[in-house]
Motif scaffolding. Structure first.
Motif, PDB file in Angstrom:
ATOM      1  N   TYR A 117       0.997  -1.200  -0.068  1.00  0.00           N
ATOM      2  CA  TYR A 117       0.149  -0.056   0.133  1.00  0.00           C
ATOM      3  C   TYR A 117       0.983   1.442  -0.111  1.00  0.00           C
ATOM      4  O   TYR A 117       1.890   1.515   0.702  1.00  0.00           O
ATOM      5  N   PRO A 118       0.607   2.180  -0.819  1.00  0.00           N
ATOM      6  CA  PRO A 118      -0.655   2.649  -1.459  1.00  0.00           C
ATOM      7  C   PRO A 118      -0.690   2.238  -2.973  1.00  0.00           C
ATOM      8  O   PRO A 118      -1.451   2.458  -3.887  1.00  0.00           O
ATOM      9  N   TYR A 119       0.297   0.798  -3.288  1.00  0.00           N
ATOM     10  CA  TYR A 119       0.305   0.471  -4.543  1.00  0.00           C
ATOM     11  C   TYR A 119       0.537   1.363  -5.631  1.00  0.00           C
ATOM     12  O   TYR A 119      -0.260   1.539  -6.654  1.00  0.00           O
ATOM     13  N   ASP A 120       1.381   2.238  -5.406  1.00  0.00           N
ATOM     14  CA  ASP A 120       1.692   3.349  -6.564  1.00  0.00           C
ATOM     15  C   ASP A 120       3.121   3.073  -6.918  1.00  0.00           C
ATOM     16  O   ASP A 120       3.969   3.061  -6.324  1.00  0.00           O
ATOM     17  N   ILE A 121       3.274   3.166  -8.543  1.00  0.00           N
ATOM     18  CA  ILE A 121       4.606   2.961  -8.999  1.00  0.00           C
ATOM     19  C   ILE A 121       4.725   3.878 -10.072  1.00  0.00           C
ATOM     20  O   ILE A 121       3.775   4.156 -10.738  1.00  0.00           O
ATOM     21  N   ASP A 122       5.694   4.358 -10.405  1.00  0.00           N
ATOM     22  CA  ASP A 122       6.342   5.309 -11.489  1.00  0.00           C
ATOM     23  C   ASP A 122       5.903   4.743 -12.823  1.00  0.00           C
ATOM     24  O   ASP A 122       6.014   3.504 -13.053  1.00  0.00           O
ATOM     25  N   LYS A 123       5.734   5.715 -13.584  1.00  0.00           N
ATOM     26  CA  LYS A 123       5.004   5.405 -14.698  1.00  0.00           C
ATOM     27  C   LYS A 123       5.700   4.356 -15.762  1.00  0.00           C
ATOM     28  O   LYS A 123       5.704   3.317 -16.671  1.00  0.00           O
ATOM     29  N   LYS A 124       7.209   4.685 -15.600  1.00  0.00           N
ATOM     30  CA  LYS A 124       8.265   3.704 -16.336  1.00  0.00           C
ATOM     31  C   LYS A 124       8.324   2.443 -15.957  1.00  0.00           C
ATOM     32  O   LYS A 124       9.056   1.397 -16.776  1.00  0.00           O
ATOM     33  N   ASN A 125       7.882   2.239 -14.759  1.00  0.00           N
ATOM     34  CA  ASN A 125       7.671   0.695 -14.525  1.00  0.00           C
ATOM     35  C   ASN A 125       6.223   0.109 -14.362  1.00  0.00           C
ATOM     36  O   ASN A 125       6.165  -0.958 -14.058  1.00  0.00           O
ATOM     37  N   GLN A 126       5.430   0.840 -15.103  1.00  0.00           N
ATOM     38  CA  GLN A 126       3.903   0.216 -15.295  1.00  0.00           C
ATOM     39  C   GLN A 126       3.937  -0.485 -16.497  1.00  0.00           C
ATOM     40  O   GLN A 126       4.234   0.003 -17.739  1.00  0.00           O
ATOM     41  N   SER A 127       3.433  -1.849 -16.554  1.00  0.00           N
ATOM     42  CA  SER A 127       3.268  -2.603 -17.766  1.00  0.00           C
ATOM     43  C   SER A 127       1.950  -3.046 -17.921  1.00  0.00           C
ATOM     44  O   SER A 127       1.993  -4.210 -18.456  1.00  0.00           O
ATOM     45  N   ILE A 128       1.034  -2.815 -17.061  1.00  0.00           N
ATOM     46  CA  ILE A 128      -0.281  -3.237 -17.305  1.00  0.00           C
ATOM     47  C   ILE A 128      -1.284  -2.093 -16.821  1.00  0.00           C
ATOM     48  O   ILE A 128      -0.839  -1.328 -15.776  1.00  0.00           O
ATOM     49  N   ASP A 129      -2.370  -1.956 -17.397  1.00  0.00           N
ATOM     50  CA  ASP A 129      -3.273  -0.838 -16.981  1.00  0.00           C
ATOM     51  C   ASP A 129      -3.779  -1.095 -15.548  1.00  0.00           C
ATOM     52  O   ASP A 129      -4.117  -2.326 -15.203  1.00  0.00           O
ATOM     53  N   LYS A 130      -4.112   0.191 -15.053  1.00  0.00           N
ATOM     54  CA  LYS A 130      -4.977   0.016 -13.725  1.00  0.00           C
ATOM     55  C   LYS A 130      -6.379  -0.621 -13.722  1.00  0.00           C
ATOM     56  O   LYS A 130      -6.951  -0.173 -14.951  1.00  0.00           O
ATOM     57  N   THR A 131      -6.955  -1.146 -12.765  1.00  0.00           N
ATOM     58  CA  THR A 131      -8.395  -1.443 -12.850  1.00  0.00           C
ATOM     59  C   THR A 131      -9.275  -0.385 -12.703  1.00  0.00           C
ATOM     60  O   THR A 131      -8.688   0.754 -12.535  1.00  0.00           O
ATOM     61  N   ASP A 132     -10.229  -0.383 -13.182  1.00  0.00           N
ATOM     62  CA  ASP A 132     -11.246   0.796 -13.095  1.00  0.00           C
ATOM     63  C   ASP A 132     -12.400   0.717 -12.236  1.00  0.00           C
ATOM     64  O   ASP A 132     -13.504   1.154 -12.539  1.00  0.00           O
ATOM     65  N   THR A 133     -12.319   0.264 -11.169  1.00  0.00           N
ATOM     66  CA  THR A 133     -13.338   0.365  -9.884  1.00  0.00           C
ATOM     67  C   THR A 133     -13.649   1.750  -9.331  1.00  0.00           C
ATOM     68  O   THR A 133     -14.747   2.031  -8.864  1.00  0.00           O
ATOM     69  N   GLY A 134     -12.573   2.757  -9.939  1.00  0.00           N
ATOM     70  CA  GLY A 134     -12.820   4.080  -9.329  1.00  0.00           C
ATOM     71  C   GLY A 134     -12.331   4.444  -7.843  1.00  0.00           C
ATOM     72  O   GLY A 134     -12.432   5.236  -7.187  1.00  0.00           O
TER      73      GLY A 134
END
Length: 690
Positions: free
Chosen positions: A423-440
């Motif tokens: 938590y808070p499950y936040d990672i910089d953009k350059k390490n993102q390789s899958i989209d976030k879920t969209d629960t809101g």
């Protein structure tokens, strides 16, 4: 100008003026030392404000005691109290430099390895600037001696002294309220002493630690050998023999424990927008040579990760309130997995963690557990962009750990603690390789991104193990320590699971976390036995062929044919294959239907399960809070002496090199005394930005 002269006269010729001068000097000095001598990890305006504020209330309260006296005595009492507070501050500067933690009453009382080593090396660790802790005292004494301050021998009105003390108490309350708002559970969870000092100050920490120590001592003083005998009697009566078909199949193998931070079972085989979130873990989970448990539950309480580690190493539950590792890890007697494996099977034992060594009191508790080596953040490069949340990003952590792994004499028992999926499950953009879920739900939607990153890191580590041949000689255990999505996110959880609703019973089942044992040649498969973290050590010992009959443990091997399959939650809830309890209501586990009108037989069964849960939680609490293991040493086991362990980097690595040269069984020696670093491949973008 006249007002300035009047203020100067008031300051130098009245008791209140002297008191104000002492307080302001002490306040500024303490804040300067907080910022420059300690690494408190202060972030955000609230934490900075509280760090600035917190030296004041306790100083006013304590130094203000001098205001109740008359004559010269009043002045010198204030100076003496100021000196004692400064001496405490100075002592903590030295202790913190050596151990990255603050002095506690349990350390002082027991005169353990920490204080002994500090005493021997005090000259070597003292810096000239440390004496700034006494700078204000020197100024005050000089000003009194030169009579710049003229002593006001009149007694101050009692109501003024009482008002000042009342204001100090009020400010202490305000400080505590603001701290609790910024960090919920600050005093109950006790995950890091740095947090207490950061939010409340050094003196408030001393008071808090004193109260906690007094409570602990009261409980321990009442404990005796007969208390342990009742625990032993229960364990002997309920002992479950390990599965003989699996007994010792991994005998003599390395054990690599991979701690999957905040990782829940539902992530296995989970897809988002058609993409597997954890493809590497999925592959391991379904491999023919992996034993995977799909009804394995976390059982943590307020201690979260530290509770999981307590169960993993000791097969004892965490506490109902707070963290057992934080509160008892320094002073209690333990008979933990690393000590048992080192003594009975010749294992080298180590923990690697890219976070602060003081978090959850690991740097002290691991000594009590008998770990030979602990490599925390201070052993790793921490450049800009490397650190996120609670430690170095997992890919960078694994990459930098190779230089330590390859030098561990085999067989080794190594625990590697990942942190990026926290938590808070936040990672910089350059390490993102899958989209976030969209629960809101902002807390939930980043969870798949950090889990995917963790999975990629696991894949890179597994590739390294295969390339170097370590995999063939290693039992790899992966486990999730606790939930990632708490019970406060029912709506988002329902969307993630594609359910129309999500209730408290669903949340109970949501507490499943992974447990896998992987080893080439192991007869694997998905095991449906119900169990929890309390059962990990007995299961591991089953595979390693370690006889655990004489040890105090409350878990059972999950491989045992007659495993009880009763999973206790720390709050008293439970899960079994047939029945579950959550928040006072009972359910049929398979259907999720509430049991509204139980038959007499069902009532009896539920009562039996509840009694088992209550007994085991209570017995575990008695073992820890009473330090009952001090009354018993199992056969063929030597009590752990914390003085035998040091995690200071230079000393620890030197000792590791000596051990490696003596045994010549490390991967480095097996590779012709050449490093295997090049065999670890990572796509971490931070390493490409050179």
């Amino acid at each position: 100008m006249a007002k300035l002269k009047a203020f100067y006269k008031w300051l130098t010729e009245t008791k209140l003026g002297f008191f104000l001068f002492v307080i302001v000097l002490f306040w500024l000095k303490t804040y300067f030392i907080y910022v420059n001598k300690f690494n408190l990890g202060v972030t955000g305006p609230m934490q900075h404000f509280l760090l600035l504020l917190n030296p004041l209330p306790a100083a006013v309260l304590l130094i203000g005691i001098g205001l109740f006296f008359k004559g010269r005595k009043s002045y010198w009492i204030m100076v003496v109290i100021d000196f004692l507070l400064s001496l405490w501050l100075f002592s903590n500067i030295l202790y913190y430099r050596e151990f990255s933690d603050f002095l506690s009453f349990s350390i002082i009382k027991t005169s353990g390895s920490s204080s002994d080593n500090l005493g021997k090396s005090i000259a070597g660790i003292t810096q000239g600037s440390d004496f700034l802790a006494f700078f204000d005292i020197a100024i005050i004494i000089i000003l009194l001696a030169t009579k710049v301050f003229k002593m006001d021998v009149r007694r101050l009105k009692l109501k003024i002294s009482l008002l000042i003390e009342a204001l100090a108490v009020t400010f202490l309350g305000i400080n505590l309220t603001m701290a609790q708002k910024d960090r919920s559970g600050l005093l109950t969870r006790t995950f890091d002493n740095n947090y207490i000092v950061k939010y409340l100050g050094m003196n408030a920490f001393a008071a808090y630690d004193g109260v906690k120590t007094a409570q602990t001592n009261a409980i321990m003083a009442k404990a005796n050998h007969s208390d342990l005998q009742s625990v032993q009697s229960y364990i002997k009566k309920n002992y479950i023999a390990p599965n003989p078909q699996y007994y010792g199949v991994a005998k003599g193998k390395n054990v690599l424990v991979i701690h999957l931070e905040s990782f829940q079972q539902f992530l296995i085989d989970y897809k988002w927008k058609g993409k597997e979130v954890t493809p590497n873990l999925n592959k391991l989970y379904h491999a023919n040579d992996t034993i995977s448990f799909d009804n394995f539950f976390n059982q943590v309480g307020q201690g979260k990760t530290s509770d999981a580690e307590m169960m993993l190493e000791n097969s004892l539950f965490g506490l109902q309130s707070g963290s057992a590792m934080s509160s008892y890890g320094t002073s209690n007697t333990f008979q933990s997995a690393p000590a048992i494996l080192a003594q009975q099977a010749g294992y080298t034992t180590a923990v690697m963690h890219g976070g602060a060594g003081s978090f959850w009191n690991r740097d002290n508790a691991y000594k009590s557990f008998g770990y030979d080596y602990f490599m925390p953040l201070s052993y790793y490069k921490n450049k800009k962009g490397y650190y996120i949340g609670y430690g170095i990003k997992d890919k960078l952590f694994f990459d930098q750990s190779i230089k330590y792994i390859e030098h561990l004499p085999q067989p080794f028992y190594l625990k590697m603690i990942t942190v990026t999926n926290h938590y808070p499950y936040d990672i910089d953009k350059k390490n993102q390789s899958i989209d976030k879920t969209d629960t809101g739900d902002k807390t939930v939607d980043g969870y798949v991104q950090t889990a995917h990153y963790l999975d990629q890191a696991i894949g890179e580590l597994m590739d390294y193990l295969k390339k170097t041949g370590l995999e063939k000689n290693t039992l790899i255990m992966l486990y999730g320590d606790h939930y990632g999505i708490s019970g406060n996110h029912h709506k988002a959880s329902a969307e993630l699971l594609d359910q129309s609703s999500f209730n408290n019973f669903d949340n109970l089942l949501f507490q499943r976390v992974p447990l896998m044992f992987h080893m080439p040649g192991l007869r694997g498969g998905i095991n449906h036995t119900y169990g929890g973290e309390i059962d990990v050590r007995p299961t591991l010992f089953n595979l390693l062929g370690i006889d655990d009959r004489n040890f105090i443990q409350l878990g059972h091997s999950l491989l045992a044919k007659n495993a009880p399959q009763i999973v206790a939650q720390r709050n008293g809830d439970f899960i079994t294959p047939e029945y579950s309890r959550v928040e006072g209501s009972y359910y049929y586990t398979k259907t999720g239907k509430k049991i509204k009108h139980p038959s007499k037989a069902v009532k009896a069964k539920l009562a039996q399960i509840s009694n088992t849960i209550t007994s085991e939680l209570s017995l575990s609490d008695r073992v820890i809070t009473g330090d009952l293991l001090r009354f018993y040493t199992p056969p063929n086991f030597k009590a752990v002496n914390r003085k035998d362990y040091s995690y200071k980097k230079k000393e620890s690595l030197s000792r590791l090199r000596r051990q490696e040269r003596k045994k010549k069984s490390s991967l480095y020696y097996q590779n012709g005394k050449k490093t295997t670093q090049s065999k670890f491949k990572t796509d971490a973008p931070e390493l490409e930005e050179k």
